[in-house]
Write a protein that holds these residues in place. Structure first.
Motif, short mmCIF file in Angstrom:
data_model
loop_
_atom_site.label_atom_id
_atom_site.label_comp_id
_atom_site.label_asym_id
_atom_site.label_seq_id
_atom_site.Cartn_x
_atom_site.Cartn_y
_atom_site.Cartn_z
N LYS A 37 51.33 -42.22 17.83
CA LYS A 37 50.83 -43.24 18.54
C LYS A 37 50.14 -44.29 17.91
O LYS A 37 50.03 -45.53 18.29
CB LYS A 37 49.79 -42.47 19.76
N ASP A 89 62.66 -44.78 23.59
CA ASP A 89 62.13 -44.24 24.96
C ASP A 89 60.84 -44.73 25.21
O ASP A 89 59.82 -44.28 24.68
CB ASP A 89 62.13 -42.35 24.78
N PRO A 90 60.78 -45.50 26.30
CA PRO A 90 59.40 -46.18 26.71
C PRO A 90 58.84 -44.87 27.51
O PRO A 90 57.48 -45.17 27.63
CB PRO A 90 59.90 -47.18 27.82
N GLU A 91 59.12 -43.97 27.55
CA GLU A 91 58.44 -42.87 28.48
C GLU A 91 57.96 -41.74 27.40
O GLU A 91 57.26 -40.71 27.91
CB GLU A 91 59.07 -42.19 29.48
N PHE A 92 58.18 -41.95 26.10
CA PHE A 92 57.70 -40.83 25.14
C PHE A 92 56.20 -40.84 25.04
O PHE A 92 56.00 -39.62 24.64
CB PHE A 92 58.66 -41.19 23.78
N ALA A 106 54.04 -41.32 27.06
CA ALA A 106 53.39 -40.67 28.36
C ALA A 106 53.98 -39.11 28.24
O ALA A 106 52.85 -38.36 28.74
CB ALA A 106 53.90 -41.47 29.45
N LEU A 107 55.06 -38.84 27.81
CA LEU A 107 55.26 -37.33 27.60
C LEU A 107 54.66 -36.44 26.62
O LEU A 107 53.90 -35.62 26.97
CB LEU A 107 56.69 -37.29 27.25
N SER A 124 61.27 -31.64 27.52
CA SER A 124 61.07 -32.74 26.61
C SER A 124 62.41 -33.39 26.58
O SER A 124 62.68 -34.59 26.26
CB SER A 124 60.46 -32.84 25.30
#
Length: 233
Positions: A106, A143-146, A148-149, A230
């Motif tokens: 992050k 992956d734009p959702e990574f 958040a996951l 995942s």
């Protein structure tokens, strides 16, 4: 006056019978987490699961012996205590390592450091660990959702991590979390739980109160964790 959190009234629902435990659940849960496509993280998760099965069996053997001879079988209890503490330490280190990797990913994303880190890791082509980290950086880019996951999975494991962290500080460092100078009462001393045979350790809360926690509590908390897969394999 010290207070003890006695969970004996709820032991039957906390501790499924030995033949009702799904010992595959812990490893399955780890495999569903982000970053656990890293084979070395996955191996550590597998080790935690394998040893959970072994130690649980030893805990019930200890309980049976305790009931049969009507006194504490000292050597057997010492063995279970040693295995239990090492399991807790291993689980804590695995979760700490995984959470740290999430935070690094992050941070690199926020700082725009992903391309630099990828070039650096790709230089070591014979390092399998480095190549696996490259895969995570690639997914972070694609992956734009990574993110958040990762955050969702981190949050799902937070309660288990805090359980392991708190008792680990007591057992390994003989300290109270947040109060390193406060004396700890009987660190490492455990009493045989009458329902599952695990050793109940006193978790000093630092305000003259104590809670009881054992290795099986943490293992069952792990088995109850539910996360969305995942889809990284």
């Amino acid at each position: 006056m010290a207070h003890y959190d006695d969970h004996s009234e709820h032991d039957e629902e906390l501790y499924p019978a030995l033949d009702e435990i799904d010992f595959s659940r812990i490893h399955t849960m780890f495999r569903s987490l982000v970053l656990f496509d890293d084979m070395f993280l996955n191996m550590q998760g597998m080790n935690i699961a394998i040893n959970d099965s072994f130690i649980t069996d030893q805990e019930y053997n200890l309980l049976r012996t305790y009931f049969e001879i009507e006194r504490t079988p000292t050597q057997q209890a010492l063995f279970v205590s040693a295995q239990s503490q090492m399991w807790i330490f291993a689980l804590y280190e695995l979760l700490r390592t995984w959470r740290h990797r999430i935070r690094k990913l992050k941070t690199w994303r926020e700082n725009g450091a992903i391309p630099h880190m990828m070039r650096r890791l790709q230089q070591d082509q014979h390092n399998l660990g480095a190549l696996m980290k490259v895969r995570h950086l690639e997914r972070l880019q694609e992956d734009p959702e990574f993110v958040a996951l990762m955050e969702a999975h981190d949050a799902a494991l937070e309660p288990v991590f805090r359980m392991a962290e708190s008792i680990r500080i007591n057992l390994a460092k003989h300290e109270i979390k947040g109060k390193p100078n406060a004396p700890v009462r009987a660190p490492g001393y455990g009493r045989i739980n009458g329902m599952c045979g695990a050793l109940d350790f006193e978790l000093d809360m630092g305000d003259n109160t104590y809670q009881l926690i054992n290795r099986r509590d943490i293992a069952e908390a792990l088995r109850r964790v539910g996360v969305a897969p995942s889809h990284q394999r």
